[in-house]
Design a protein around this motif. Structure first.
Motif, PDB file in Angstrom:
ATOM      1  N   UNK A  56       0.835  -1.210   0.000  1.00 44.02           N
ATOM      2  CA  UNK A  56       0.000   0.000   0.000  1.00 44.02           C
ATOM      3  C   UNK A  56       0.867   1.257   0.000  1.00 44.02           C
ATOM      4  N   UNK A  57       1.869   1.296   0.881  1.00 38.13           N
ATOM      5  CA  UNK A  57       2.762   2.461   0.956  1.00 38.13           C
ATOM      6  C   UNK A  57       3.554   2.608  -0.338  1.00 38.13           C
ATOM      7  N   UNK A  58       4.050   1.493  -0.891  1.00 37.57           N
ATOM      8  CA  UNK A  58       4.834   1.536  -2.129  1.00 37.57           C
ATOM      9  C   UNK A  58       3.996   2.067  -3.292  1.00 37.57           C
ATOM     10  N   UNK A  59       2.778   1.588  -3.425  1.00 38.36           N
ATOM     11  CA  UNK A  59       1.905   2.063  -4.506  1.00 38.36           C
ATOM     12  C   UNK A  59       1.576   3.543  -4.318  1.00 38.36           C
ATOM     13  N   UNK A  60       1.304   3.953  -3.078  1.00 40.03           N
ATOM     14  CA  UNK A  60       1.051   5.369  -2.809  1.00 40.03           C
ATOM     15  C   UNK A  60       2.255   6.235  -3.136  1.00 40.03           C
ATOM     16  N   UNK A  61       3.450   5.757  -2.795  1.00 41.34           N
ATOM     17  CA  UNK A  61       4.682   6.503  -3.081  1.00 41.34           C
ATOM     18  C   UNK A  61       4.935   6.568  -4.583  1.00 41.34           C
ATOM     19  N   UNK A  62       4.820   5.432  -5.255  1.00 44.21           N
ATOM     20  CA  UNK A  62       5.064   5.396  -6.700  1.00 44.21           C
ATOM     21  C   UNK A  62       4.053   6.239  -7.472  1.00 44.21           C
ATOM     22  N   UNK A  63       2.802   6.255  -6.998  1.00 44.59           N
ATOM     23  CA  UNK A  63       1.760   6.997  -7.728  1.00 44.59           C
ATOM     24  C   UNK A  63       1.953   8.505  -7.650  1.00 44.59           C
ATOM     25  N   UNK A  65       4.882   9.919  -8.325  1.00 48.39           N
ATOM     26  CA  UNK A  65       5.939  10.253  -9.273  1.00 48.39           C
ATOM     27  C   UNK A  65       5.365  10.383 -10.676  1.00 48.39           C
ATOM     28  N   UNK A  66       5.894  11.314 -11.461  1.00 50.03           N
ATOM     29  CA  UNK A  66       5.313  11.670 -12.759  1.00 50.03           C
ATOM     30  C   UNK A  66       5.277  10.500 -13.729  1.00 50.03           C
ATOM     31  N   UNK A  67       6.317   9.655 -13.744  1.00 53.03           N
ATOM     32  CA  UNK A  67       6.344   8.553 -14.712  1.00 53.03           C
ATOM     33  C   UNK A  67       5.223   7.558 -14.424  1.00 53.03           C
ATOM     34  N   UNK A  68       5.075   7.187 -13.158  1.00 58.63           N
ATOM     35  CA  UNK A  68       4.015   6.237 -12.821  1.00 58.63           C
ATOM     36  C   UNK A  68       2.639   6.876 -12.986  1.00 58.63           C
ATOM     37  N   UNK A  69       2.545   8.194 -12.717  1.00 58.16           N
ATOM     38  CA  UNK A  69       1.271   8.882 -12.946  1.00 58.16           C
ATOM     39  C   UNK A  69       0.866   8.759 -14.411  1.00 58.16           C
ATOM     40  N   UNK A  70       1.853   8.925 -15.313  1.00 59.74           N
ATOM     41  CA  UNK A  70       1.567   8.799 -16.742  1.00 59.74           C
ATOM     42  C   UNK A  70       1.147   7.370 -17.078  1.00 59.74           C
ATOM     43  N   UNK A  71       1.861   6.384 -16.500  1.00 58.27           N
ATOM     44  CA  UNK A  71       1.514   4.980 -16.762  1.00 58.27           C
ATOM     45  C   UNK A  71       0.128   4.648 -16.219  1.00 58.27           C
ATOM     46  N   UNK A  72      -0.174   5.136 -15.002  1.00 61.21           N
ATOM     47  CA  UNK A  72      -1.495   4.895 -14.423  1.00 61.21           C
ATOM     48  C   UNK A  72      -2.586   5.572 -15.258  1.00 61.21           C
ATOM     49  N   UNK A  73      -2.293   6.783 -15.740  1.00 59.36           N
ATOM     50  CA  UNK A  73      -3.245   7.483 -16.597  1.00 59.36           C
ATOM     51  C   UNK A  73      -3.500   6.722 -17.891  1.00 59.36           C
TER      52      UNK A  73
END
Length: 194
Positions: A56-63, A65-73
């Motif tokens: 949970x903490x890792x996903x929150x931390x990664x989300x 960051x701009x690169x993961x935000x783009x991937x999640x988007x």
């Protein structure tokens, strides 16, 4: 209502949320235990708790960051391009967002004339109206959510002039208790201790 049925309903009000929460937590941890048991050579009590919290903490931390935000988007756009999956995903996302942000959303308790002038209903002021809605009114209007008693997940969104709203100086918790208990527990002021 006789005393036995009153105690029965009170018992349900206490037990049902605890039971559902416990069921979800136990299911998540037992699923994680089974998964870890298959793929990890080491195992000790509490390992699933540590792994779930770390994920949970890792996903929150990664989300954040701009690169993961783009991937999640990108992933979200992909999921939202599938007709039935889009409906399910958006519904679950909106519900989870509402649940986790409900303390932020349901803070400003107000009285509004609903369902007709002359009566008042307790509601919560929602975020500002979007431009396409706000420009349709000559004066300032606000959106107010009026939850149904005993069920915060359903209710009515009404848009009315700001002048028709009566702000309440009550705690958000006591306003929610008032709604959940169908008025059995009256709202308390912000300065009250109990």
């Amino acid at each position: 209502m006789n005393l036995a049925s009153k105690y029965f309903i009170n018992g349900l009000i206490v037990i049902v949320p605890i039971a559902i929460t416990a069921f979800v937590i136990v299911y998540i941890f037992s699923f994680t235990e089974r998964l870890l048991g298959q793929y990890l050579p080491i195992h000790f009590p509490g390992l699933s708790l540590i792994v779930v919290l770390l994920v949970i903490v890792l996903i929150g931390w990664l989300s954040s960051h701009w690169l993961l935000k783009k991937l999640l988007g990108y992933g979200e756009r992909l999921v939202c391009s599938i007709p039935v999956v889009k409906f399910i995903y958006n519904s679950v996302k909106q519900l989870s967002t509402a649940v986790f942000e409900s303390q932020k959303l349901l803070q400003n308790a107000v009285l509004v004339p609903y369902p007709h002038p002359g009566v008042k209903a307790l509601g919560f002021v929602m975020p500002e109206l979007s431009a396409p809605l706000a420009e349709k009114f000559a004066e300032e209007h606000v959106c107010v959510f009026i939850p149904m008693s005993l069920n915060l997940t359903s209710g009515f969104n009404i848009i009315l002039p700001r002048r028709d709203i009566i702000p309440l100086d009550v705690t958000s918790e006591s306003a929610l208790q008032y709604v959940i208990t169908a008025g059995a527990i009256m709202p308390r002021g912000n300065d009250s201790d109990n």
